[in-house]
Write a protein that holds these residues in place. Structure first.
Motif, short mmCIF file in Angstrom:
data_model
loop_
_atom_site.label_atom_id
_atom_site.label_comp_id
_atom_site.label_asym_id
_atom_site.label_seq_id
_atom_site.Cartn_x
_atom_site.Cartn_y
_atom_site.Cartn_z
N SER A 173 1.16 11.73 -0.11
CA SER A 173 1.15 10.31 0.20
C SER A 173 1.88 10.87 1.97
O SER A 173 1.31 9.93 2.28
CB SER A 173 1.54 9.40 -0.68
N ALA A 174 2.65 10.78 1.79
CA ALA A 174 3.42 10.63 3.22
C ALA A 174 2.73 11.62 3.79
O ALA A 174 2.44 10.96 5.41
CB ALA A 174 4.85 11.13 3.16
N ILE A 175 2.10 12.74 3.63
CA ILE A 175 0.56 13.24 5.12
C ILE A 175 -0.37 12.78 5.28
O ILE A 175 -0.32 12.76 6.08
CB ILE A 175 0.78 15.02 4.30
N GLY A 176 -0.43 12.27 4.22
CA GLY A 176 -1.92 11.16 3.74
C GLY A 176 -1.51 10.19 4.93
O GLY A 176 -1.96 9.81 5.56
N ILE A 177 -0.47 9.46 4.80
CA ILE A 177 0.24 8.62 5.75
C ILE A 177 0.31 8.81 7.29
O ILE A 177 -0.66 8.01 8.14
CB ILE A 177 1.96 7.89 5.83
N ALA A 178 0.68 9.86 7.99
CA ALA A 178 0.87 10.64 8.91
C ALA A 178 -0.36 10.92 10.11
O ALA A 178 -0.77 11.01 10.99
CB ALA A 178 1.64 12.08 8.40
N LEU A 179 -0.96 11.27 8.61
CA LEU A 179 -2.68 11.44 9.36
C LEU A 179 -3.19 10.82 9.70
O LEU A 179 -4.14 10.69 10.48
CB LEU A 179 -3.62 12.23 7.80
N MET A 202 0.94 -1.20 -0.53
CA MET A 202 0.16 0.15 -0.03
C MET A 202 1.07 0.83 -0.57
O MET A 202 0.64 2.16 -0.77
CB MET A 202 -1.00 -0.14 1.43
N ILE A 203 1.69 1.00 0.95
CA ILE A 203 2.68 2.63 0.37
C ILE A 203 3.15 2.46 -0.32
O ILE A 203 3.23 4.20 -1.27
CB ILE A 203 3.37 2.58 2.32
N PRO A 204 3.88 2.02 -0.82
CA PRO A 204 4.95 2.17 -1.84
C PRO A 204 3.95 2.18 -3.44
O PRO A 204 4.42 2.90 -3.97
CB PRO A 204 5.34 0.42 -2.81
N SER A 205 3.14 1.51 -3.05
CA SER A 205 1.67 2.02 -4.01
C SER A 205 1.44 3.30 -4.18
O SER A 205 1.00 4.00 -5.09
CB SER A 205 0.86 1.79 -4.16
N ALA A 206 1.15 4.06 -2.99
CA ALA A 206 0.59 5.51 -2.65
C ALA A 206 1.52 6.19 -3.20
O ALA A 206 2.25 7.51 -4.16
CB ALA A 206 0.50 5.97 -1.33
#
Length: 245
Positions: free
Chosen positions: A227-233, A214-218
């Motif tokens: 996408s990194a901000i989305g992960i933190a959120l 999921m993270i590599p795809s994002a």
């Protein structure tokens, strides 16, 4: 209780992916950034729930050895599944593909269905521990399944598949969640050891899927910071869910 848990797991899977499929019918053309952020948020939520719910509960019930065993079995299971179904590992995000939209959508559906099984396991075993834990898992997994349903539905839509079939296929991909919930409830009812093992197993599979796919795809969909901000959120949202629900 087992019947209720199975129905809950099935409903969560079907509603989560199904709503994603329905949403795809109303989105004109989602950008790579939009999908990347969605995947990032759900990845963060999953990591947070694994970190603050699944693994701590497994450790508290049966100790470190059982927790590590469950994580290893979960990761190994996904690796073996990817070996038998290479499309799970080799499927590319549909938004980078210009042809074969129908094939891409169906292959993603297979991958999502396989991944939904251990997620259902978390619901079933979690509910056998406490109803609060089960409901928390159900909510998180429903949120997690939404972008998966969206990712599956968009290439089907671009292939010209009818709206009815798109919704039907996304609903179908959610059914394994109910099967996993049933298995988790059965094993969780045997002993505390199996509850702890199932929770750690689900945590291991979710860690592998989130970090390995999921993270590599994002990041592949959008190279910027969104996408990194989305992960933190998402991680913060998952933390709030773990503490407040």
């Amino acid at each position: 209780m087992i019947l209720f848990i199975t129905i809950l797991g099935t409903a969560v899977g079907i509603i989560g992916t199904g709503l994603g499929g329905l949403a795809a019918l109303f989105i004109v053309k989602p950008s790579s950034r939009f999908i990347g952020v969605l995947l990032g948020i759900t990845s963060g939520i999953m990591l947070s729930i694994v970190t603050f719910d699944l693994l701590p509960e497994s450790y508290n019930i049966s100790g470190l050895a059982t927790e590590i065993l469950g994580i290893c079995l979960g990761v190994l299971t996904v690796v073996l599944v990817e070996g038998f179904f290479p499309v799970v590992n080799n499927s590319k995000p549909p938004y980078n593909s210009k042809t074969s939209f129908l094939k891409t959508g169906l292959l993603l559906g297979v991958a999502i269905g396989i991944h939904n099984l251990p997620e259902g396991l978390a619901i079933g075993s979690g509910y056998m521990l406490t109803s609060k834990m089960g409901i928390t898992m159900a909510l998180v997994i429903a949120l997690h399944n939404f972008p998966e349903g969206l990712a599956m539905a968009m290439p089907l839509r671009l292939s010209g598949t009818s709206a009815f079939k798109i919704v039907f296929f996304t609903f179908l991909a959610g059914i394994p969640t109910g099967i996993g919930a049933f298995i988790g409830a059965i094993l969780g009812g045997l002993s505390d050891f199996f509850i702890a093992l199932c929770l750690a197993f689900a945590g291991g599979t979710m860690l592998y899927i989130t970090c390995g796919e999921m993270i590599p795809s994002a990041k592949a969909l959008h190279k910027g910071r969104a996408s990194a901000i989305g992960i933190a959120l998402g991680f913060i949202i998952g933390l709030i869910i773990s503490i407040k629900l």
